[in-house]
Design a protein around this motif. Structure first.
Motif, PDB file in Angstrom:
ATOM      1  N   UNK A   1      92.643 -24.295 -26.228  1.00  0.00           N
ATOM      2  CA  UNK A   1      92.017 -25.255 -25.320  1.00  0.00           C
ATOM      3  C   UNK A   1      90.950 -26.013 -26.104  1.00  0.00           C
ATOM      4  N   UNK A   2      90.510 -27.175 -25.618  1.00  0.00           N
ATOM      5  CA  UNK A   2      89.504 -27.944 -26.365  1.00  0.00           C
ATOM      6  C   UNK A   2      88.261 -27.138 -26.710  1.00  0.00           C
ATOM      7  N   UNK A   3      87.854 -26.253 -25.810  1.00  0.00           N
ATOM      8  CA  UNK A   3      86.643 -25.471 -26.042  1.00  0.00           C
ATOM      9  C   UNK A   3      86.787 -24.495 -27.212  1.00  0.00           C
ATOM     10  N   UNK A   4      88.024 -24.193 -27.595  1.00  0.00           N
ATOM     11  CA  UNK A   4      88.252 -23.264 -28.702  1.00  0.00           C
ATOM     12  C   UNK A   4      88.272 -23.971 -30.050  1.00  0.00           C
ATOM     13  N   UNK A   5      87.989 -25.284 -30.062  1.00  0.00           N
ATOM     14  CA  UNK A   5      88.044 -26.063 -31.297  1.00  0.00           C
ATOM     15  C   UNK A   5      86.720 -26.783 -31.562  1.00  0.00           C
ATOM     16  N   UNK A   6      85.625 -26.053 -31.655  1.00  0.00           N
ATOM     17  CA  UNK A   6      84.358 -26.712 -31.973  1.00  0.00           C
ATOM     18  C   UNK A   6      84.332 -27.151 -33.434  1.00  0.00           C
ATOM     19  N   UNK A   7      83.839 -28.356 -33.672  1.00  0.00           N
ATOM     20  CA  UNK A   7      83.658 -28.831 -35.039  1.00  0.00           C
ATOM     21  C   UNK A   7      82.341 -28.286 -35.590  1.00  0.00           C
ATOM     22  N   UNK A   8      82.182 -28.385 -36.898  1.00  0.00           N
ATOM     23  CA  UNK A   8      80.938 -27.952 -37.529  1.00  0.00           C
ATOM     24  C   UNK A   8      80.270 -29.158 -38.183  1.00  0.00           C
ATOM     25  N   UNK A   9      79.020 -28.972 -38.592  1.00  0.00           N
ATOM     26  CA  UNK A   9      78.260 -30.035 -39.244  1.00  0.00           C
ATOM     27  C   UNK A   9      78.415 -30.005 -40.760  1.00  0.00           C
ATOM     28  N   UNK A  10      79.337 -29.199 -41.261  1.00  0.00           N
ATOM     29  CA  UNK A  10      79.503 -29.051 -42.701  1.00  0.00           C
ATOM     30  C   UNK A  10      80.219 -30.226 -43.334  1.00  0.00           C
ATOM     31  N   UNK A  11      80.830 -31.085 -42.524  1.00  0.00           N
ATOM     32  CA  UNK A  11      81.591 -32.215 -43.044  1.00  0.00           C
ATOM     33  C   UNK A  11      81.648 -33.300 -41.978  1.00  0.00           C
ATOM     34  N   UNK A  12      81.932 -34.523 -42.404  1.00  0.00           N
ATOM     35  CA  UNK A  12      82.187 -35.608 -41.464  1.00  0.00           C
ATOM     36  C   UNK A  12      83.596 -35.456 -40.901  1.00  0.00           C
ATOM     37  N   UNK A  13      83.788 -35.937 -39.689  1.00  0.00           N
ATOM     38  CA  UNK A  13      85.108 -35.883 -39.058  1.00  0.00           C
ATOM     39  C   UNK A  13      85.432 -37.231 -38.429  1.00  0.00           C
ATOM     40  N   UNK A  14      86.631 -37.727 -38.725  1.00  0.00           N
ATOM     41  CA  UNK A  14      87.154 -38.927 -38.080  1.00  0.00           C
ATOM     42  C   UNK A  14      88.367 -38.517 -37.263  1.00  0.00           C
ATOM     43  N   UNK A  15      88.342 -38.810 -35.976  1.00  0.00           N
ATOM     44  CA  UNK A  15      89.447 -38.491 -35.075  1.00  0.00           C
ATOM     45  C   UNK A  15      90.179 -39.786 -34.744  1.00  0.00           C
ATOM     46  N   UNK A  16      91.477 -39.821 -35.001  1.00  0.00           N
ATOM     47  CA  UNK A  16      92.319 -40.972 -34.681  1.00  0.00           C
ATOM     48  C   UNK A  16      93.181 -40.613 -33.478  1.00  0.00           C
ATOM     49  N   UNK A  17      93.046 -41.382 -32.398  1.00  0.00           N
ATOM     50  CA  UNK A  17      93.766 -41.081 -31.162  1.00  0.00           C
ATOM     51  C   UNK A  17      94.346 -42.358 -30.572  1.00  0.00           C
ATOM     52  N   UNK A  18      95.379 -42.183 -29.766  1.00  0.00           N
ATOM     53  CA  UNK A  18      95.948 -43.337 -29.058  1.00  0.00           C
ATOM     54  C   UNK A  18      94.953 -43.825 -28.007  1.00  0.00           C
ATOM     55  N   UNK A  19      94.972 -45.121 -27.679  1.00  0.00           N
ATOM     56  CA  UNK A  19      93.979 -45.668 -26.745  1.00  0.00           C
ATOM     57  C   UNK A  19      93.958 -45.007 -25.373  1.00  0.00           C
ATOM     58  N   UNK A  20      95.092 -44.451 -24.930  1.00  0.00           N
ATOM     59  CA  UNK A  20      95.146 -43.847 -23.598  1.00  0.00           C
ATOM     60  C   UNK A  20      94.966 -42.327 -23.619  1.00  0.00           C
ATOM     61  N   UNK A  21      94.581 -41.777 -24.772  1.00  0.00           N
ATOM     62  CA  UNK A  21      94.438 -40.328 -24.899  1.00  0.00           C
ATOM     63  C   UNK A  21      93.029 -39.926 -24.454  1.00  0.00           C
ATOM     64  N   UNK A  22      92.855 -39.758 -23.145  1.00  0.00           N
ATOM     65  CA  UNK A  22      91.542 -39.450 -22.598  1.00  0.00           C
ATOM     66  C   UNK A  22      91.079 -38.047 -22.965  1.00  0.00           C
ATOM     67  N   UNK A  23      92.017 -37.095 -23.094  1.00  0.00           N
ATOM     68  CA  UNK A  23      91.636 -35.713 -23.417  1.00  0.00           C
ATOM     69  C   UNK A  23      90.998 -35.626 -24.801  1.00  0.00           C
ATOM     70  N   UNK A  24      91.626 -36.281 -25.775  1.00  0.00           N
ATOM     71  CA  UNK A  24      91.071 -36.234 -27.123  1.00  0.00           C
ATOM     72  C   UNK A  24      89.742 -36.979 -27.187  1.00  0.00           C
ATOM     73  N   UNK A  25      89.651 -38.088 -26.465  1.00  0.00           N
ATOM     74  CA  UNK A  25      88.396 -38.840 -26.428  1.00  0.00           C
ATOM     75  C   UNK A  25      87.275 -37.984 -25.846  1.00  0.00           C
ATOM     76  N   UNK A  26      87.583 -37.230 -24.789  1.00  0.00           N
ATOM     77  CA  UNK A  26      86.569 -36.370 -24.181  1.00  0.00           C
ATOM     78  C   UNK A  26      86.176 -35.249 -25.126  1.00  0.00           C
ATOM     79  N   UNK A  27      87.148 -34.685 -25.831  1.00  0.00           N
ATOM     80  CA  UNK A  27      86.847 -33.632 -26.807  1.00  0.00           C
ATOM     81  C   UNK A  27      85.922 -34.159 -27.897  1.00  0.00           C
ATOM     82  N   UNK A  28      86.224 -35.347 -28.412  1.00  0.00           N
ATOM     83  CA  UNK A  28      85.370 -35.927 -29.444  1.00  0.00           C
ATOM     84  C   UNK A  28      83.970 -36.198 -28.903  1.00  0.00           C
TER      85      UNK A  28
END
Length: 273
Positions: free
Chosen positions: A200-227
């Motif tokens: 689930x999204x909550x099981x995928x926390x990012x860390x501050x050890x690196x920069x992250x770029x997330x590429x998502x489709x414009x209608x992907x609301x779930x990924x946008x909310x996770x980011x």
């Protein structure tokens, strides 16, 4: 001419196959890229894409390693042994192999779909040290992803069999949330099914050890909310919307390019944003 070297690496009990693309010496940069492929049919569908991307990066002076997770592609092992924890270790083994071939380089991981998810899991462990993650449509909801695989599997059966096996479609209707044992010709091990059920999204926390770029489709609301949730935790993450012509799991269709130029350009550009 692009120089590449086939490799076997990792622990003796868990060797995986990869291909290292050396940087053009006349353009060599202090950056190297590890390509983390998707799972199953999505991995097969994008194999040529990542080969071309690796060649382009190599010619641009960026050393690149692409590889197959254990039990997939040209790596040893059986599909029945495939699961996230082992694949996460494979990714770290690939990172260490790239470090040996490109010492001193800043390593960027580019992951697609489940490969992007594995990049998040592996980077969080602290054993590996990428300077940036580029996550292309990461899988953040395992059950939703498994349902998509089932739907694509049933659709493929409907279109390729002279007399479709209606039991597959009935099963999809009667048990919409069941995790598949097979999807588009690839087996899902019991361990992998359990891990996807818990993803689930909550099981995928990012860390501050690196920069992250997330590429998502414009209608992907779930990924946008996770980011956005990661940004609220003050993680160095940026979301960018990207519409492309690559159909992850289908056979090639006229409107679904095998190697869309816009996707190649977008991922190569992501290294320097």
């Amino acid at each position: 001419m692009t120089r590449f070297t086939p490799l076997m690496f990792g622990p003796a009990s868990r060797q995986v196959f990869g291909v290292f693309h050396a940087a053009d010496e006349d353009r060599a940069e202090n950056t190297a890229v590890l390509l983390c492929p998707p799972f199953g049919q999505e991995g097969l569908r994008t194999h040529r894409f990542f080969k071309v991307l690796a060649e382009r990066l190599s010619r641009a002076g960026i050393a690149t390693l692409r590889f197959d997770f254990y039990g997939s592609g040209d790596s040893p092992g059986d599909e029945s042994e495939g699961e996230l924890d082992g694949w996460r270790r494979d990714l770290c083994s690939a990172h260490e192999e790239l470090r040996r071939h490109a010492p001193g380089a800043s390593i960027v991981w580019i992951g697609a779909r489940l490969g992007a998810t594995l990049a998040v899991l592996a980077a969080r462990g602290g054993r590996c040290d990428p300077v940036r993650l580029v996550l292309w449509e990461p899988v953040i909801d395992g059950r939703r992803y498994a349902r998509l695989l089932r739907e694509q599997h049933v659709a493929a059966i409907d279109t390729t069999f002279c007399i479709p096996d209606l039991a597959w479609r009935r099963g999809l209707v009667q048990e919409p949330d069941a995790l598949p044992e097979e999807a588009l010709g690839t087996a899902l091990s019991p361990a992998l099914r359990a891990q996807l059920a818990a993803l689930v999204p909550e099981s995928l926390p990012l860390t501050a050890l690196h920069d992250t770029l997330v590429l998502a489709e414009p209608d992907d609301e779930r990924t946008a909310q996770w980011a956005a949730d990661q940004q609220s935790r003050h993680m160095p993450v940026r979301l960018a919307y990207f519409k492309h012509q690559l159909d992850w799991a289908s056979d090639p269709y006229p409107n679904s390019a095998m190697v869309p130029a816009d996707a190649l350009n977008r991922l190569q550009g992501a290294l320097h944003e």
